[in-house]
Design a protein around this motif. Structure first.
Motif, mmCIF file in Angstrom:
data_model
loop_
_atom_site.group_PDB
_atom_site.id
_atom_site.type_symbol
_atom_site.label_atom_id
_atom_site.label_comp_id
_atom_site.label_asym_id
_atom_site.label_seq_id
_atom_site.Cartn_x
_atom_site.Cartn_y
_atom_site.Cartn_z
ATOM 1 N N LEU A 213 0.835 -1.199 0.000
ATOM 2 C CA LEU A 213 0.000 0.000 0.000
ATOM 3 C C LEU A 213 0.874 1.256 0.000
ATOM 4 C CD1 LEU A 213 -2.581 -1.061 2.746
ATOM 5 C CD2 LEU A 213 -3.024 -0.922 0.280
ATOM 6 N N ALA A 214 0.426 2.277 -0.709
ATOM 7 C CA ALA A 214 1.096 3.578 -0.685
ATOM 8 C C ALA A 214 0.051 4.662 -0.480
ATOM 9 C CB ALA A 214 1.858 3.800 -1.988
ATOM 10 N N ASP A 215 0.505 5.793 0.062
ATOM 11 C CA ASP A 215 -0.378 6.943 0.297
ATOM 12 C C ASP A 215 -1.636 6.500 1.061
ATOM 13 O OD1 ASP A 215 -1.283 9.513 0.276
ATOM 14 O OD2 ASP A 215 -2.025 9.475 -1.788
ATOM 15 N N VAL A 216 -1.418 5.798 2.166
ATOM 16 C CA VAL A 216 -2.523 5.230 2.934
ATOM 17 C C VAL A 216 -3.215 6.326 3.751
ATOM 18 C CG1 VAL A 216 -3.196 3.544 4.679
ATOM 19 C CG2 VAL A 216 -1.264 3.064 3.152
ATOM 20 N N ARG A 217 -4.493 6.409 3.620
ATOM 21 C CA ARG A 217 -5.269 7.374 4.413
ATOM 22 C C ARG A 217 -6.458 6.655 5.040
ATOM 23 N NH1 ARG A 217 -5.867 12.043 -0.129
ATOM 24 N NH2 ARG A 217 -3.720 12.050 -0.859
ATOM 25 N N ILE A 218 -6.604 6.844 6.340
ATOM 26 C CA ILE A 218 -7.690 6.212 7.090
ATOM 27 C C ILE A 218 -8.412 7.310 7.874
ATOM 28 C CG2 ILE A 218 -8.255 4.551 8.929
ATOM 29 C CD1 ILE A 218 -5.598 3.099 8.146
ATOM 30 N N ALA A 219 -9.719 7.262 7.905
ATOM 31 C CA ALA A 219 -10.481 8.203 8.723
ATOM 32 C C ALA A 219 -11.581 7.453 9.458
ATOM 33 C CB ALA A 219 -11.077 9.314 7.869
ATOM 34 N N VAL A 220 -11.895 7.952 10.646
ATOM 35 C CA VAL A 220 -12.871 7.282 11.503
ATOM 36 C C VAL A 220 -13.941 8.285 11.936
ATOM 37 C CG1 VAL A 220 -13.137 5.736 13.478
ATOM 38 C CG2 VAL A 220 -10.895 5.973 12.394
ATOM 39 N N GLY A 221 -15.195 7.846 11.906
ATOM 40 C CA GLY A 221 -16.306 8.672 12.362
ATOM 41 C C GLY A 221 -16.888 8.131 13.647
ATOM 42 N N ALA A 222 -17.454 9.026 14.458
ATOM 43 C CA ALA A 222 -18.149 8.684 15.711
ATOM 44 C C ALA A 222 -17.233 8.061 16.754
ATOM 45 C CB ALA A 222 -19.349 7.758 15.442
ATOM 46 N N ALA A 223 -15.937 8.353 16.641
ATOM 47 C CA ALA A 223 -14.990 7.775 17.596
ATOM 48 C C ALA A 223 -14.104 8.843 18.223
ATOM 49 C CB ALA A 223 -14.121 6.720 16.906
ATOM 50 N N ALA A 224 -14.499 10.109 18.088
ATOM 51 C CA ALA A 224 -13.775 11.257 18.647
ATOM 52 C C ALA A 224 -14.731 12.445 18.565
ATOM 53 C CB ALA A 224 -12.490 11.511 17.856
ATOM 54 N N PRO A 225 -14.380 13.597 19.162
ATOM 55 C CA PRO A 225 -15.303 14.749 19.095
ATOM 56 C C PRO A 225 -15.606 15.204 17.669
ATOM 57 C CG PRO A 225 -13.658 15.083 20.801
ATOM 58 C CD PRO A 225 -13.234 13.850 20.053
ATOM 59 N N THR A 226 -14.719 14.929 16.742
ATOM 60 C CA THR A 226 -14.964 15.194 15.318
ATOM 61 C C THR A 226 -14.555 13.946 14.541
ATOM 62 O OG1 THR A 226 -12.724 15.958 14.847
ATOM 63 C CG2 THR A 226 -14.278 17.618 15.666
ATOM 64 N N PRO A 227 -14.964 13.832 13.279
ATOM 65 C CA PRO A 227 -14.376 12.785 12.438
ATOM 66 C C PRO A 227 -12.864 13.032 12.339
ATOM 67 C CG PRO A 227 -16.289 13.808 11.383
ATOM 68 C CD PRO A 227 -15.946 14.663 12.557
ATOM 69 N N VAL A 228 -12.066 11.976 12.420
ATOM 70 C CA VAL A 228 -10.604 12.164 12.489
ATOM 71 C C VAL A 228 -9.865 11.294 11.469
ATOM 72 C CG1 VAL A 228 -10.508 12.858 14.910
ATOM 73 C CG2 VAL A 228 -10.416 10.417 14.331
#
Lengths: 289, 157
Positions: A213-228
């Motif tokens: 994998l290259a340029d890996v980007r992960i984001a999580v919702g509902a697991a912090a005060p904002t989506p992160v």
């Protein structure tokens, strides 16, 4: 019943809408209303003056230069069905098709989903991983704000009073020769449809010809005060294949990236486990093609 | 303030004009101002689908729609779906399949189901997914899904 609203202003064009919003800092823009009407009805939000921006032609979806541009008033249904979105931002198309149920999707808009700033906003994780920016307009001009910088906390954004989100731009960054773009979204709740996410997760990366994998980007919702974004999990996966040891390490590293709370939908401990499971599930799907 | 707002609609094919309070919901315009009580209020929060109507051809929860936002729009309710020729194929299929019990959710289901057929969605799993926002506490959905499948197969029959 009538909602506690004293006036609904109906501007003829964007310029007039921006003037109205600038003149009355308490005025709230409304398009689909699927979040705002619920809040007004429950008296959770005081917004006596609304500015209807639903009929200003802000619903276009088009590739412009090196970006996919989605109008703020584009509905979830039109985003989920758009060939351009499905090609360039498939995770966003998936997320839009899972907001509420179909009649909600036919009314709810992208700009509203972002401006409402719920930590659980389903369109946020795929926009974060895609490096999207919002265009915010005001009477004398406009500015671009990365979606990453848009959210301040639960229900609050960094938009200035009177600023209106008019569109969202997703850069069309090409993948290296021989590589394949992976762009996926998954959400978890007590039912498959018509739910507010307990946790949601998006992964966007280039899967290179050698299987890493290259340029890996992960984001999580509902697991912090904002989506992160999830930098710890991203760095574990960078340059490695999505299966095997990296898959397990990433799910562990993800715990450093999130700060979930207990609420009516789930305890924090469950959210931590669920986020790890969702990442593991997406990496499994990616490694098996 | 609270100045009345003029809302012009093509309602079930007929041009109508209403003067409503700014906070009027489309649901209340339909039920109380237009007298079309076929559309039901269930939860009032967009969760149950009982109030679904077609707004410019798309199914929407009318409890979450501001009437003031609808000026110039075409609205179809359960009263106007079938037209002079009789009831809509999905309505007839619901009757034939026994897909109606207490009936409170039925008008909303009929509107979403009609939109599913109009969109040309025929795969049962996709039909079920699109209907997932219309809750029914009686039927268990099996006969509702069967009716939608039947209506799709029969075309206009």
């Amino acid at each position: 019943m009538n909602l506690p609203v004293e006036a609904v202003l109906r501007p003829r064009d964007l310029g007039e809408a921006l003037s109205m919003l600038a003149e009355d800092p308490s005025a709230v823009p409304v398009a689909g209303g699927t979040d705002l009407v619920v809040q007004l009805r429950a008296r959770r939000r005081h917004a006596p003056v609304l500015v209807d921006i639903g009929a200003l032609g802000l619903d276009r979806i088009a590739v412009e230069g090196n970006a996919l541009v989605i109008g703020a008033a584009a509905t979830m249904d039109s985003i989920a069905r758009s060939a351009a979105v499905r090609e360039h931002a498939p995770a966003l198309a998936t997320a839009a098709g899972q907001v509420g149920a179909w009649p909600i999707q036919c009314r709810a808009t992208l700009g509203g989903n972002l401006a409402n700033a719920s930590p659980a906003a389903d369109t946020a994780p795929p926009l974060l991983t895609a490096g999207a920016t919002v265009t915010a307009a005001f009477p004398s001009g406009q500015r671009r704000i990365p979606v990453l910088d848009l959210f301040e906390g639960p229900g609050t954004t960094r938009l200035a009073p009177g600023e209106l989100i008019t569109s969202v731009s997703i850069p069309l960054d090409p993948v290296p020769a021989g590589a394949r773009r992976v762009d996926r979204f998954v959400k978890l709740g007590p039912r498959r449809e018509q739910i507010i996410s307990v946790v949601s997760l998006a992964v966007r990366a280039a899967l290179l010809a050698d299987g890493t994998l290259a340029d890996v980007r992960i984001a999580v919702g509902a697991a912090a005060p904002t989506p992160v974004r999830a930098p710890a999990a991203e760095s574990v996966l960078e340059g490695r294949p999505p299966g095997g040891a990296a898959r397990r390490e990433a799910a562990r590293a993800l715990q450093e990236d999130i700060a979930p709370i207990d609420d009516i939908r789930a305890p924090a401990r469950y959210r931590r486990l669920a986020a790890a499971v969702l990442l593991d599930r997406l990496l499994g799907e990616i490694s098996h093609g | 303030m609270d100045e009345r707002i003029v809302v012009r609609l093509v309602l079930n094919g007929e041009e109508r004009s209403f003067r409503v309070a700014p906070g009027r919901r489309l649901l209340d315009l339909l039920r109380e101002d237009a007298g079309l009580t076929g559309t039901k209020e269930g939860c009032g929060a967009g969760e149950c689908g009982a109030c679904t109507v077609l707004l410019d051809g798309r199914p929407v929860p009318s409890c979450l729609v501001l009437a003031a936002s609808c000026d110039g729009a075409a609205v179809v309710t359960v009263e106007g779906l079938g037209g002079p020729a009789g009831s809509h194929p999905f309505q007839r299929a619901l009757v034939a399949s026994g897909g109606v019990q207490c009936g409170f959710c039925t008008p909303g289901l009929v509107m979403t189901g009609a939109a599913v057929l109009e969109a040309g969605v025929t795969a049962p799993a996709d039909q079920a997914r699109l209907l997932s926002g219309n809750l029914c506490r009686c039927t268990g959905y099996v006969k509702v899904f069967e009716a939608l499948r039947r209506a799709g197969e029969d075309g206009d029959g």
